[in-house]
Write an enzyme that holds these catalytic residues in place. Structure first.
Site, mmCIF file in Angstrom:
data_model
loop_
_atom_site.group_PDB
_atom_site.id
_atom_site.type_symbol
_atom_site.label_atom_id
_atom_site.label_comp_id
_atom_site.label_asym_id
_atom_site.label_seq_id
_atom_site.Cartn_x
_atom_site.Cartn_y
_atom_site.Cartn_z
ATOM 1 C CD GLU A 57 -4.909 78.958 -111.008
ATOM 2 O OE1 GLU A 57 -4.254 77.937 -109.658
ATOM 3 O OE2 GLU A 57 -4.424 78.969 -111.784
ATOM 4 C CD GLU A 89 -1.990 81.206 -116.645
ATOM 5 O OE1 GLU A 89 -0.991 81.056 -116.118
ATOM 6 O OE2 GLU A 89 -2.887 80.228 -117.309
#
Length: 256
Positions: A132, A137
């Site tokens: 990932e 974020e």
């Protein structure tokens, strides 16, 4: 010239030293290379998130050339909130290059916008073995900070390897910023507005390096979860994550 998704204008500029290979400018609609995750996933998409993802126009649409991912506080199925999660899984994957998006995040406790990528083999090998790459974020309780993280075998979840970028004034929700990763066989370099703030090489991870194969892209706005915590009385809904474009480049000459 690169071929744009059907119905999307080929208006993205080239970058010096790079060749544009795929993009969605969201000029008229969501391009055909995106699909949607629907529902609540397992254990709130693995993070105890609170939202139910839909593909309804109330949660995902294009307005004036901007993709809107809208989180709403409303009862829906078994959830108290709705939102949307887009992905190119099964449509487009990428190995190496520069992946970037121009995004304005929302503000508010409990909100969790993200621009990221998962290994295309995730259904076959599972997470985190698929890998990932979290390009951006943000969690609402950190309005001036964005994070970049990689997850793989031996360094997943709270043990992911990454870093963050902080603004010296203001919040990321105040305007648009370009979030990018430049990715090749030597590692990944994460940037905000063309300023690199974190580089991760194979030697930097405590487990297996799993970033030498194709990945698909994701955009989503989560509500609540283990990391951001729940919304509070000051969180304003609907909350909107705005995406001007997503672009993928390869190095001129095709070098890794």
């Amino acid at each position: 010239m690169p071929v744009s998704p059907a119905g999307i204008q080929a208006s993205a500029p080239e970058r010096p030293g790079w060749r544009l290979v795929w993009h969605d400018e969201f000029d008229n609609a969501v391009g055909p290379d995106w699909t949607f995750d629907i529902g609540t996933g397992t254990n709130g998409w693995g993070n105890r998130e609170h939202q139910y993802y839909t593909a309804r126009p109330e949660n995902v649409r294009v307005e004036d050339g901007i993709l809107i991912i809208e989180a709403r506080k409303e009862p829906y199925a078994s959830s108290e909130y709705t939102s949307a999660r887009l992905k190119t899984e099964g449509k487009k994957t990428f190995k190496y290059g520069r992946i970037e998006a121009r995004i304005q995040v929302p503000r508010g406790q409990g909100l969790w916008p993200a621009f990221w990528a998962l290994g295309e083999d995730q259904k076959a090998v599972g997470w985190p073995r698929c890998g990932e790459i979290d390009i951006m974020e943000n969690i609402g309780k950190e309005p001036n900070r964005v994070h970049a993280t990689v997850h793989g075998p031996g360094y997943s979840g709270g043990s992911g390897v990454g870093g963050f970028r902080e603004l010296t004034s203001g919040a990321f929700a105040d305007g648009f910023h370009v979030f990018a990763v430049e990715w090749d066989a030597s590692g990944l370099r994460f940037s905000v507005d063309d300023t690199v703030y974190k580089s991760i090489a194979p030697a930097d991870v405590p487990g297996t390096w799993v970033f030498g194969h194709p990945f698909f892209l994701l955009l989503n706005l989560a509500v609540g979860g283990n990391w951001p915590g729940a919304p509070d009385a000051d969180t304003v809904f609907p909350a909107r994550m705005k995406v001007d474009y997503v672009r993928v480049y390869e190095r001129a000459g095709g070098r890794d």
